[in-house]
Design an enzyme around this catalytic site. Structure first.
Site, short mmCIF file in Angstrom:
data_model
loop_
_atom_site.label_atom_id
_atom_site.label_comp_id
_atom_site.label_asym_id
_atom_site.label_seq_id
_atom_site.Cartn_x
_atom_site.Cartn_y
_atom_site.Cartn_z
N ASP A 28 -0.87 1.27 -1.86
CA ASP A 28 0.19 0.51 -2.49
C ASP A 28 1.49 0.85 -1.76
OD1 ASP A 28 1.62 -0.98 -4.56
OD2 ASP A 28 2.22 0.97 -5.33
N ASP A 48 5.48 0.20 -3.05
CA ASP A 48 6.58 0.72 -3.87
C ASP A 48 6.07 1.77 -4.85
OD1 ASP A 48 8.99 -1.19 -3.29
OD2 ASP A 48 7.25 -2.51 -3.52
N ASP A 93 0.07 3.99 -7.60
CA ASP A 93 0.89 4.74 -8.57
C ASP A 93 0.86 4.15 -9.96
OD1 ASP A 93 2.45 2.41 -7.78
OD2 ASP A 93 4.17 3.39 -8.73
#
Length: 221
Positions: A7, A9, A169
């Site tokens: 991922d 951001d 995240d």
């Protein structure tokens, strides 16, 4: 060939400040109140439209898809022009990527950020050179948590699903990995309203220095 699918951001890069600055620039220019950064941390990760919707919710302002569209255009224009004012790779990211490449891993980015923002950001931060494939939220007809972008990132990187690992995240990343049939490692310093350890990843790390051991563990299982 196995692929590490990252991922963006909240996983590879700390982009909160630039996203908040853009959100608040759009909100205030349209007569709304700015949202404090501590309120925004739980709004990031689902794309700009959702961020704007939640910013309007914070202002107790009703919205529709039609009223969001012009704000979205303003958001994209402002963010594209200020994409890496404060955004930086998290500590340990670059050495980790260099290590994995030297070990023969294929590397890919799979984000819900649009390609037209993802590609310039990776270039601006000098990260693009590390990746064999980059998949944005608009690369395919669906975005994470659907499996298609994850599978697409693996295929474009020249790898196979077998042995590949997702690193993210949020619940979106964890669910995407589950749907794609690969293990998932979560970082605990990203952008999620719920502690990521409560969302059922295979492993949680607090620094990229911990990633090689975590990958070895989840691929050995």
């Amino acid at each position: 060939m196995s692929v590490l699918v990252f991922d963006l951001d909240g996983t590879l890069v700390s982009s909160m400040e630039d996203l908040v600055a853009t959100l608040n620039a759009v909100l205030t220019s349209n007569g709304h109140s700015a949202v404090p950064q501590e309120k925004v941390v739980h709004m990031v990760g689902m794309g700009a439209k959702v961020l704007l919707q939640r910013g309007l919710d914070y202002n107790e302002t009703a919205w529709t898809e039609d009223t969001i569209l012009p704000l979205f255009d303003q958001f994209i224009e402002h963010y594209a022009a200020n994409i890496a004012v404060h955004t930086r790779a998290f500590d340990g990211v670059v050495p980790s990527l260099e290590r994995f490449r030297s070990e023969g891993w294929k590397l890919a980015v799979c984000t819900n950020k649009a390609e037209r923002l993802t590609l310039p950001l990776l270039e601006e931060l000098n990260l693009a050179k590390h990746f064999d494939a980059v998949v944005g939220g608009d690369t395919f007809r669906v975005s994470k948590p659907d499996a298609e972008p994850v599978h697409g990132a693996i295929e474009r990187a020249g790898g196979s699903i077998q042995g590949s690992v997702m690193i993210g995240d949020s619940g979106t990343d964890i669910n995407a990995a589950r749907n794609a049939g690969i293990p998932v490692i979560a970082v605990d310093f990203g952008y999620t309203p719920v502690p990521v350890s409560e969302l059922g990843p295979d492993k949680v790390i607090s620094h990229f220095d911990e990633l090689p051991a975590a990958i070895a563990e989840v691929t050995r299982a």
